[in-house]
Design an enzyme around this catalytic site. Structure first.
Site, PDB file in Angstrom:
ATOM      1  N   THR A 132      -6.085  22.876 -42.167  1.00 40.35           N
ATOM      2  CA  THR A 132      -5.083  23.318 -43.137  1.00 40.35           C
ATOM      3  C   THR A 132      -5.230  24.807 -43.405  1.00 40.35           C
ATOM      4  OG1 THR A 132      -5.099  21.136 -44.146  1.00 40.35           O
ATOM      5  CG2 THR A 132      -4.184  22.919 -45.460  1.00 40.35           C
ATOM      6  N   TYR A 137     -16.887  17.905 -37.420  1.00 37.04           N
ATOM      7  CA  TYR A 137     -15.447  17.791 -37.689  1.00 37.04           C
ATOM      8  C   TYR A 137     -14.821  16.977 -36.566  1.00 37.04           C
ATOM      9  CZ  TYR A 137     -10.841  19.473 -39.280  1.00 37.04           C
ATOM     10  OH  TYR A 137      -9.566  19.575 -39.758  1.00 37.04           O
ATOM     11  N   LYS A 175     -17.073  14.495 -40.929  1.00 35.79           N
ATOM     12  CA  LYS A 175     -15.712  14.382 -41.478  1.00 35.79           C
ATOM     13  C   LYS A 175     -14.905  13.622 -40.441  1.00 35.79           C
ATOM     14  CE  LYS A 175     -11.858  17.468 -42.837  1.00 35.79           C
ATOM     15  NZ  LYS A 175     -10.814  17.090 -41.858  1.00 35.79           N
TER      16      LYS A 175
END
Length: 296
Positions: free
Chosen positions: A46, A134, A162
């Site tokens: 993001t 990630y 994550k």
């Protein structure tokens, strides 16, 4: 840094040439600090880290550290195509005052598990900060197996993952299988806002959230309910946000949060090209959902 609770991921406002608007970034970060989020994820997907050069990434981290003053732990994305570049981004983040780094296996040539393991082990050795895995196959086109996450959890410095949240019916089994293999204290967290509530209720430690990066207050309510074991309240709060989840699914969370940040007057920045802003009819939908949900 505790890898639990709400980790809020804001956009990184920048001009069309990729120069970060640090004043706008600091406004976004102040909202998150005031809401007392558990951590902030700077330069995630993001935060469009892949569209920013090294100097601008470092400027963003420096601005964040200056604004937060240590009040909120700062997790910084350091993904890069080359391992040596990822190391340099990590070292920059450390020097600027970050608390941890988030590493995605960015690739052009598809990577093998052996290559990804060595990539992470090299970065963990070279960067004196905790490393969060990630796992974002939607952008990297690499999916971590449970076996690879378990192996990486044994690497000194690799402390959390994550993961994309699975469907509600699968989350308990997936979480249990992963937790059975990783080292004690290794944090298992989830992204994918419209699925993350069930992942938290199943025992996930952290929610790495896009909407939390702009509208932290309702997400903090939801996370507190989930962590208190109040499943009914957490599900009620999540259901209330369904119109926003529908927009995310239809148009991508990135485009929607840029439009929402513009509507709030926090920034006039657009997503980096070639990503185009939402067209006017969809922007009006975003505004209507924000009004209906009381998001401000």
């Amino acid at each position: 840094m505790q890898f639990q609770g709400l980790s809020a991921f804001p956009i990184t406002p920048a001009d069309p040439q990729g120069h970060v608007d640090t004043a706008a970034l600091r406004r976004l970060l102040r909202r998150l600090a005031d809401a007392e989020v558990d951590s902030i994820g700077l330069l995630g997907s993001t935060g469009t880290y892949a569209y920013l050069n090294r100097a601008e990434r470092r400027r963003a981290v420096e601005a964040a550290v200056a604004e937060l003053g240590g009040a909120v732990p700062l997790l910084v994305g350091i993904g890069a195509l080359r391992t040596d570049d990822a190391v340099r981004h990590g070292q920059d983040a450390k020097a600027a005052g970050a608390d941890a780094v988030l590493l995605a296996p960015v690739s052009y040539t598809p990577l093998t598990e052996a290559e990804v393991f060595e990539h992470f082990a090299t970065v963990a050795r070279a960067v004196d900060l905790p490393v969060v895995i990630y796992n974002n196959p939607g952008t990297t086109h690499f999916t971590f197996s449970n076996e690879l996450i378990v192996r990486l959890s044994q690497v000194p410095g690799v402390v959390a993952v994550k993961n994309p949240a699975p469907d509600a019916a699968a989350v308990k089994a997936e979480l249990a299988a992963l937790r059975a293999g990783v080292k004690p204290g290794f944090s298992i967290g989830y992204s994918g806002d419209w699925k993350a509530t069930e992942a938290l209720l199943a025992g996930g430690e952290a929610w790495y959230s896009v909407v939390g990066g702009l509208f932290p207050a309702p997400l903090m309510q939801l996370v507190r309910a989930a962590r208190a074991g109040d499943a009914a309240e957490a599900r009620r709060l999540n259901a209330a946000l369904q119109p926003l989840w529908d927009l995310f699914i239809a148009h991508s969370s990135l485009r929607v949060v840029y439009a929402a940040a513009n509507l709030l007057g926090l920034t006039d920045a657009a997503p980096p090209r070639p990503i185009l802003p939402l067209d006017e009819p969809v922007k009006r939908q975003v505004a209507e959902v924000m009004r209906a949900l009381g998001l401000r």
